[in-house]
Design a protein around this motif. Structure first.
Motif, PDB file in Angstrom:
ATOM      1  N   LEU A 118       0.827  -1.212   0.000  1.00  0.00           N
ATOM      2  CA  LEU A 118       0.000   0.000   0.000  1.00  0.00           C
ATOM      3  C   LEU A 118       0.858   1.257   0.000  1.00  0.00           C
ATOM      4  CD1 LEU A 118      -2.680  -1.147   2.601  1.00  0.00           C
ATOM      5  CD2 LEU A 118      -3.006  -0.905   0.137  1.00  0.00           C
ATOM      6  N   LEU A 119       1.943   1.227   0.761  1.00  0.00           N
ATOM      7  CA  LEU A 119       2.836   2.383   0.816  1.00  0.00           C
ATOM      8  C   LEU A 119       3.530   2.610  -0.520  1.00  0.00           C
ATOM      9  CD1 LEU A 119       4.048   4.542   2.718  1.00  0.00           C
ATOM     10  CD2 LEU A 119       5.859   2.915   3.261  1.00  0.00           C
ATOM     11  N   GLN A 120       3.956   1.528  -1.164  1.00  0.00           N
ATOM     12  CA  GLN A 120       4.633   1.678  -2.457  1.00  0.00           C
ATOM     13  C   GLN A 120       3.678   2.183  -3.526  1.00  0.00           C
ATOM     14  OE1 GLN A 120       6.875  -1.712  -3.672  1.00  0.00           O
ATOM     15  NE2 GLN A 120       7.711  -0.706  -5.460  1.00  0.00           N
ATOM     16  N   ARG A 121       2.439   1.688  -3.507  1.00  0.00           N
ATOM     17  CA  ARG A 121       1.461   2.137  -4.502  1.00  0.00           C
ATOM     18  C   ARG A 121       1.103   3.598  -4.303  1.00  0.00           C
ATOM     19  NH1 ARG A 121      -4.319  -0.838  -5.042  1.00  0.00           N
ATOM     20  NH2 ARG A 121      -4.599   0.173  -3.017  1.00  0.00           N
ATOM     21  N   LYS A 122       1.140   4.074  -3.067  1.00  0.00           N
ATOM     22  CA  LYS A 122       0.754   5.461  -2.797  1.00  0.00           C
ATOM     23  C   LYS A 122       1.905   6.432  -2.977  1.00  0.00           C
ATOM     24  CE  LYS A 122      -1.660   8.265   0.581  1.00  0.00           C
ATOM     25  NZ  LYS A 122      -2.724   8.572  -0.374  1.00  0.00           N
ATOM     26  N   CYS A 123       3.121   6.056  -2.535  1.00  0.00           N
ATOM     27  CA  CYS A 123       4.226   7.008  -2.478  1.00  0.00           C
ATOM     28  C   CYS A 123       5.457   6.593  -3.285  1.00  0.00           C
ATOM     29  CB  CYS A 123       4.645   7.244  -1.028  1.00  0.00           C
ATOM     30  SG  CYS A 123       3.325   7.814   0.032  1.00  0.00           S
ATOM     31  N   GLY A 124       5.514   5.379  -3.764  1.00  0.00           N
ATOM     32  CA  GLY A 124       6.656   4.964  -4.571  1.00  0.00           C
ATOM     33  C   GLY A 124       7.718   4.240  -3.771  1.00  0.00           C
ATOM     34  N   ALA A 125       8.727   3.749  -4.514  1.00  0.00           N
ATOM     35  CA  ALA A 125       9.758   2.904  -3.920  1.00  0.00           C
ATOM     36  C   ALA A 125      10.656   3.666  -2.952  1.00  0.00           C
ATOM     37  CB  ALA A 125      10.605   2.278  -5.021  1.00  0.00           C
ATOM     38  N   LEU A 126      10.877   4.969  -3.194  1.00  0.00           N
ATOM     39  CA  LEU A 126      11.770   5.730  -2.323  1.00  0.00           C
ATOM     40  C   LEU A 126      11.226   5.818  -0.910  1.00  0.00           C
ATOM     41  CD1 LEU A 126      14.303   7.448  -1.988  1.00  0.00           C
ATOM     42  CD2 LEU A 126      12.984   9.442  -2.729  1.00  0.00           C
ATOM     43  N   MET A 127       9.928   6.056  -0.778  1.00  0.00           N
ATOM     44  CA  MET A 127       9.318   6.139   0.548  1.00  0.00           C
ATOM     45  C   MET A 127       9.370   4.788   1.250  1.00  0.00           C
ATOM     46  SD  MET A 127       8.046   8.305   2.568  1.00  0.00           S
ATOM     47  CE  MET A 127       7.467   8.119   4.238  1.00  0.00           C
ATOM     48  N   VAL A 128       9.165   3.723   0.496  1.00  0.00           N
ATOM     49  CA  VAL A 128       9.266   2.376   1.071  1.00  0.00           C
ATOM     50  C   VAL A 128      10.683   2.127   1.576  1.00  0.00           C
ATOM     51  CG1 VAL A 128       9.168  -0.092   0.544  1.00  0.00           C
ATOM     52  CG2 VAL A 128       7.393   1.432  -0.309  1.00  0.00           C
ATOM     53  N   SER A 129      11.667   2.537   0.787  1.00  0.00           N
ATOM     54  CA  SER A 129      13.061   2.345   1.172  1.00  0.00           C
ATOM     55  C   SER A 129      13.383   3.105   2.458  1.00  0.00           C
ATOM     56  CB  SER A 129      13.984   2.808   0.036  1.00  0.00           C
ATOM     57  OG  SER A 129      15.330   2.607   0.363  1.00  0.00           O
ATOM     58  N   LYS A 130      12.929   4.338   2.568  1.00  0.00           N
ATOM     59  CA  LYS A 130      13.161   5.121   3.779  1.00  0.00           C
ATOM     60  C   LYS A 130      12.497   4.466   4.989  1.00  0.00           C
ATOM     61  CE  LYS A 130      13.517   9.624   1.465  1.00  0.00           C
ATOM     62  NZ  LYS A 130      12.898  10.961   1.294  1.00  0.00           N
ATOM     63  N   THR A 131      11.266   4.002   4.795  1.00  0.00           N
ATOM     64  CA  THR A 131      10.519   3.398   5.895  1.00  0.00           C
ATOM     65  C   THR A 131      11.173   2.115   6.375  1.00  0.00           C
ATOM     66  OG1 THR A 131       8.467   4.323   4.981  1.00  0.00           O
ATOM     67  CG2 THR A 131       8.248   2.561   6.601  1.00  0.00           C
ATOM     68  N   THR A 132      11.558   1.248   5.450  1.00  0.00           N
ATOM     69  CA  THR A 132      12.176  -0.021   5.837  1.00  0.00           C
ATOM     70  C   THR A 132      13.570   0.187   6.426  1.00  0.00           C
ATOM     71  OG1 THR A 132      12.918  -0.318   3.536  1.00  0.00           O
ATOM     72  CG2 THR A 132      10.861  -1.385   4.187  1.00  0.00           C
ATOM     73  N   THR A 133      14.267   1.247   5.987  1.00  0.00           N
ATOM     74  CA  THR A 133      15.573   1.551   6.571  1.00  0.00           C
ATOM     75  C   THR A 133      15.448   1.881   8.055  1.00  0.00           C
ATOM     76  OG1 THR A 133      16.485   2.338   4.480  1.00  0.00           O
ATOM     77  CG2 THR A 133      17.551   3.106   6.484  1.00  0.00           C
ATOM     78  N   VAL A 134      14.495   2.735   8.384  1.00  0.00           N
ATOM     79  CA  VAL A 134      14.255   3.078   9.791  1.00  0.00           C
ATOM     80  C   VAL A 134      13.816   1.840  10.562  1.00  0.00           C
ATOM     81  CG1 VAL A 134      12.848   4.480  11.354  1.00  0.00           C
ATOM     82  CG2 VAL A 134      13.691   5.462   9.221  1.00  0.00           C
ATOM     83  N   ARG A 135      13.006   1.009   9.924  1.00  0.00           N
ATOM     84  CA  ARG A 135      12.531  -0.213  10.581  1.00  0.00           C
ATOM     85  C   ARG A 135      13.692  -1.136  10.933  1.00  0.00           C
ATOM     86  NH1 ARG A 135      12.933  -5.707   9.596  1.00  0.00           N
ATOM     87  NH2 ARG A 135      12.744  -5.271   7.360  1.00  0.00           N
ATOM     88  N   LYS A 136      14.659  -1.280  10.028  1.00  0.00           N
ATOM     89  CA  LYS A 136      15.806  -2.148  10.306  1.00  0.00           C
ATOM     90  C   LYS A 136      16.655  -1.607  11.449  1.00  0.00           C
ATOM     91  CE  LYS A 136      16.020  -3.898   5.579  1.00  0.00           C
ATOM     92  NZ  LYS A 136      16.730  -3.843   4.278  1.00  0.00           N
ATOM     93  N   LEU A 137      16.849  -0.296  11.461  1.00  0.00           N
ATOM     94  CA  LEU A 137      17.575   0.305  12.582  1.00  0.00           C
ATOM     95  C   LEU A 137      16.860   0.058  13.910  1.00  0.00           C
ATOM     96  CD1 LEU A 137      18.728   3.726  11.082  1.00  0.00           C
ATOM     97  CD2 LEU A 137      20.224   1.968  12.042  1.00  0.00           C
ATOM     98  N   MET A 138      15.537   0.209  13.889  1.00  0.00           N
ATOM     99  CA  MET A 138      14.747  -0.030  15.095  1.00  0.00           C
ATOM    100  C   MET A 138      14.828  -1.494  15.511  1.00  0.00           C
ATOM    101  SD  MET A 138      11.452   2.303  14.009  1.00  0.00           S
ATOM    102  CE  MET A 138      10.407   1.841  15.373  1.00  0.00           C
ATOM    103  N   SER A 139      14.842  -2.411  14.526  1.00  0.00           N
ATOM    104  CA  SER A 139      14.935  -3.839  14.838  1.00  0.00           C
ATOM    105  C   SER A 139      16.258  -4.169  15.516  1.00  0.00           C
ATOM    106  CB  SER A 139      14.779  -4.670  13.561  1.00  0.00           C
ATOM    107  OG  SER A 139      13.496  -4.515  12.998  1.00  0.00           O
ATOM    108  N   VAL A 140      17.346  -3.572  15.023  1.00  0.00           N
ATOM    109  CA  VAL A 140      18.654  -3.801  15.648  1.00  0.00           C
ATOM    110  C   VAL A 140      18.664  -3.238  17.065  1.00  0.00           C
ATOM    111  CG1 VAL A 140      21.115  -3.270  15.515  1.00  0.00           C
ATOM    112  CG2 VAL A 140      19.865  -3.855  13.442  1.00  0.00           C
ATOM    113  N   LEU A 141      18.087  -2.051  17.259  1.00  0.00           N
ATOM    114  CA  LEU A 141      18.021  -1.455  18.596  1.00  0.00           C
ATOM    115  C   LEU A 141      17.224  -2.327  19.557  1.00  0.00           C
ATOM    116  CD1 LEU A 141      17.430   2.309  17.680  1.00  0.00           C
ATOM    117  CD2 LEU A 141      19.376   1.397  18.957  1.00  0.00           C
ATOM    118  N   VAL A 142      16.052  -2.802  19.098  1.00  0.00           N
ATOM    119  CA  VAL A 142      15.208  -3.641  19.952  1.00  0.00           C
ATOM    120  C   VAL A 142      15.919  -4.942  20.289  1.00  0.00           C
ATOM    121  CG1 VAL A 142      13.081  -4.997  20.017  1.00  0.00           C
ATOM    122  CG2 VAL A 142      13.035  -2.649  19.168  1.00  0.00           C
ATOM    123  N   SER A 143      16.545  -5.554  19.278  1.00  0.00           N
ATOM    124  CA  SER A 143      17.242  -6.813  19.502  1.00  0.00           C
ATOM    125  C   SER A 143      18.411  -6.642  20.474  1.00  0.00           C
ATOM    126  CB  SER A 143      17.755  -7.371  18.170  1.00  0.00           C
ATOM    127  OG  SER A 143      18.459  -8.568  18.346  1.00  0.00           O
TER     128      SER A 143
END
Length: 380
Positions: A308-333
């Motif tokens: 849904l995010l890619q269809r609405k905002c494109g691949a760049l927004m998805v990339s930014k979102t998943t990048t933050v998510r990975k950083l958060m995953s490392v922090l949580v872990s």
């Protein structure tokens, strides 16, 4: 008479014919759709609405995949009455079923809303689905398997380097040309991984031996390498399918990739007896059931939010979102499971996850340096 008029024009008694043409009216200079332009207030309301929807999608991706990562590590690390849930093919099978059902529901809803023809296979040849799904299954299988030998932060940082095999796959499979930006991204990714793997924390910290280059650790890195190679196969092949079959949307990909992946995982799990063992494990250790439900549901919901995010905002927004998510995953872990990470390793983590956004800056810097050197050569 025409000669007389021409003489009078040249003498200034009559204005030239070009100057006597009627001036364009104000209405003619205004675009036709200017009168139908919505008022400023409605534009602002629309912008706020879009912002709220975007925030909902982004938070949905973050929460879903944070839960998925946490559950994945719990399944790999936690003991259930002295035993661990080390059933990799069954894990891939459960994930596939959840994603497949979610994608099918989405295809049905999309058909009802858009009134488009209902299609699941989208006209794609079975051979194409098999090739892409085998790479897809390998990426998940080797990724899950590696968690038995390396920590979750090591896996997620190294798996974030999929740009390298995907770039190679795009050249070999899709026939695309590697750009300077991708080369720079590969260099940045390599630097970040080197910082993360080799500048390990001091031995005085608990679990500092997680980064020791033992045979177990090296085998885990080898499994991650195999997962990255599979990423390099199925990623470009998915693009090839999308370009060749125009009816194939993201949910068609999601459904068919997971259907074939689930079929392969089911055959493998039945063949080596893993399915029966996993079923017995779930019966005797019912405490694992909520983790499996979270594992399946969070992956399916997160994948839907990404689409849904890619269809609405494109691949760049998805990339930014998943990048933050990975950083958060490392922090949580690191905080929840007590994985020690040194300051230099954190720098490596940031370099890896921000390489997509810093690469264009370095590309522009390289081009400007090349341009200045060319000018100096010409003046010399």
């Amino acid at each position: 008479r025409g000669e007389q008029v021409q003489q009078r024009e040249t003498q200034g008694e009559m204005p030239p014919a070009a100057l006597t043409a009627p001036a364009p009216t104000i209405d003619a200079a205004v675009p036709k759709d200017a009168e139908t332009k919505p008022p400023v207030e409605s534009e602002e309301q629309h912008t706020w609405g879009e912002f709220l929807v975007l925030g909902f999608y982004v938070v949905g991706v973050w929460v879903s995949f944070l839960v998925f990562g946490w559950t994945q590590e719990m399944l790999a690390a936690q003991d259930f009455e002295g035993k661990k849930f080390n059933f990799t093919h069954v894990s891939v099978l459960l994930q596939s079923v959840a994603n497949m059902l979610t994608a099918f529901i989405a295809i049905v809803l999309e058909t009802l809303i858009t009134k488009k023809p209902f299609t699941v296979g989208a006209g794609v040849r079975v051979q194409d689905w098999i090739v892409a799904s085998l790479g897809y299954q390998g990426a998940h299988f080797f990724g899950f398997q590696s968690l038995q030998y390396v920590s979750f932060p090591v896996q997620i940082v190294c798996k974030s380097c999929k740009t390298i095999p995907v770039m190679i796959g795009e050249v070999l499979i899709a026939g695309e040309r590697a750009t300077l930006k991708k080369f720079v991204s590969v260099i940045l990714l390599s630097i970040g991984v080197i910082l993360f793997l080799f500048f390990k924390p001091s031995k005085k910290f608990k679990h500092a031996d997680e980064f020791e280059f033992t045979w177990t650790f090296l085998y885990g890195l080898f499994l991650i390498l195999l997962a990255l190679i599979c990423d390099g196969i199925y990623g470009p092949y998915q693009n090839k399918i999308r370009n060749k079959y125009k009816l194939c949307g993201a949910f068609n990909l999601m459904f068919n990739m997971n259907m074939f992946q689930g079929l392969f995982s089911f055959i493998w799990a039945v063949g080596d007896g893993e399915l029966q063992e996993a079923f017995h494990f779930i019966q005797t250790h019912s405490r694992v059931v909520p983790y499996l439900v979270n594992f399946c549901a969070s992956m399916a919901v997160g994948s839907s939010f990404i689409y849904l995010l890619q269809r609405k905002c494109g691949a760049l927004m998805v990339s930014k979102t998943t990048t933050v998510r990975k950083l958060m995953s490392v922090l949580v872990s690191a905080s929840y499971f007590g994985h020690p990470i040194s300051p230099v390793q954190w720098i490596g983590v940031v370099v890896v996850f921000t390489s997509k956004f810093t690469a264009p800056y370095f590309v522009n810097l390289i081009k400007s340096l090349q341009g200045s050197s060319t000018k100096k050569a010409k003046t010399a």
